[in-house]
Design a protein around this motif. Structure first.
Motif, PDB file in Angstrom:
ATOM      1  N   UNK A   1      12.449  -4.694   2.632  1.00 58.73           N
ATOM      2  CA  UNK A   1      11.194  -3.455   2.627  1.00 58.73           C
ATOM      3  C   UNK A   1      10.340  -4.035   1.464  1.00 58.73           C
ATOM      4  N   UNK A   2      10.879  -4.448   0.428  1.00 59.50           N
ATOM      5  CA  UNK A   2      10.090  -4.871  -0.553  1.00 59.50           C
ATOM      6  C   UNK A   2       9.119  -6.344  -0.043  1.00 59.50           C
ATOM      7  N   UNK A   3      10.016  -7.220   0.558  1.00 64.17           N
ATOM      8  CA  UNK A   3       9.314  -8.414   1.021  1.00 64.17           C
ATOM      9  C   UNK A   3       8.049  -8.120   2.081  1.00 64.17           C
ATOM     10  N   UNK A   4       8.621  -6.777   2.941  1.00 64.43           N
ATOM     11  CA  UNK A   4       7.474  -6.214   3.967  1.00 64.43           C
ATOM     12  C   UNK A   4       6.306  -6.021   3.223  1.00 64.43           C
ATOM     13  N   UNK A   5       6.347  -5.349   2.410  1.00 66.29           N
ATOM     14  CA  UNK A   5       5.379  -4.682   1.505  1.00 66.29           C
ATOM     15  C   UNK A   5       4.679  -5.761   0.746  1.00 66.29           C
ATOM     16  N   UNK A   6       5.275  -6.873   0.196  1.00 66.77           N
ATOM     17  CA  UNK A   6       4.565  -7.974  -0.341  1.00 66.77           C
ATOM     18  C   UNK A   6       3.957  -8.983   0.700  1.00 66.77           C
ATOM     19  N   UNK A   7       4.575  -8.947   1.911  1.00 69.27           N
ATOM     20  CA  UNK A   7       3.753  -9.811   3.187  1.00 69.27           C
ATOM     21  C   UNK A   7       2.503  -8.857   3.748  1.00 69.27           C
ATOM     22  N   UNK A   8       2.121  -7.673   3.171  1.00 70.48           N
ATOM     23  CA  UNK A   8       0.967  -6.979   3.489  1.00 70.48           C
ATOM     24  C   UNK A   8       1.391  -5.909   4.739  1.00 70.48           C
ATOM     25  N   UNK A   9       2.654  -5.504   4.871  1.00 71.43           N
ATOM     26  CA  UNK A   9       2.907  -4.510   5.728  1.00 71.43           C
ATOM     27  C   UNK A   9       2.376  -3.141   5.317  1.00 71.43           C
ATOM     28  N   UNK A  10       2.063  -2.440   6.272  1.00 70.48           N
ATOM     29  CA  UNK A  10       1.234  -0.999   5.872  1.00 70.48           C
ATOM     30  C   UNK A  10       2.549  -0.129   5.805  1.00 70.48           C
ATOM     31  N   UNK A  11       2.438   0.866   4.778  1.00 69.01           N
ATOM     32  CA  UNK A  11       3.421   1.777   4.684  1.00 69.01           C
ATOM     33  C   UNK A  11       3.787   2.582   5.636  1.00 69.01           C
TER      34      UNK A  11
ATOM     35  N   UNK B   1      12.142 -11.015   7.711  1.00 69.34           N
ATOM     36  CA  UNK B   1      11.947  -9.974   6.690  1.00 69.34           C
ATOM     37  C   UNK B   1      12.674  -8.489   7.400  1.00 69.34           C
ATOM     38  N   UNK B   2      11.920  -8.531   8.692  1.00 67.91           N
ATOM     39  CA  UNK B   2      12.404  -7.283   9.483  1.00 67.91           C
ATOM     40  C   UNK B   2      13.957  -7.156   9.839  1.00 67.91           C
ATOM     41  N   UNK B   3      14.300  -8.285  10.057  1.00 74.10           N
ATOM     42  CA  UNK B   3      15.909  -8.310  10.182  1.00 74.10           C
ATOM     43  C   UNK B   3      16.603  -8.162   9.173  1.00 74.10           C
ATOM     44  N   UNK B   4      16.277  -8.671   8.143  1.00 73.22           N
ATOM     45  CA  UNK B   4      17.005  -8.427   6.828  1.00 73.22           C
ATOM     46  C   UNK B   4      16.694  -7.072   6.205  1.00 73.22           C
ATOM     47  N   UNK B   5      16.026  -6.497   6.795  1.00 68.98           N
ATOM     48  CA  UNK B   5      15.439  -4.904   6.193  1.00 68.98           C
ATOM     49  C   UNK B   5      14.908  -5.274   4.841  1.00 68.98           C
TER      50      UNK B   5
END
Length: 68
Positions: A19-29, A13-17
């Protein structure tokens, strides 16, 4: 990323940038803003991606002239 114990899926998710996927995965804003800053993706660029819009389309919905 390994140092922080990210899963393979989270690393991708980070490599692809993705950002919605990161939020959905629980990443803190706040952490996401740091990733965005380190990769040249400001808040508005991230917002555009999450809304499925171009950066220009997203800016047109903002009330801030010349925002970056």
């Amino acid at each position: 990323m390994a140092r922080f114990g990210l899963t393979d899926a989270e690393k991708e998710l980070i490599r692809r940038r993705d950002f919605q996927g990161l939020i959905d995965a629980g990443m803190n804003i706040y952490s996401m803003l740091k990733v965005g800053s380190a990769t040249g993706n400001g808040l508005y660029k991230m917002g555009a991606q999450m809304r499925g819009e171009t950066y220009e389309q997203f800016l047109a919905t903002r009330n801030i002239s010349g925002a970056t």
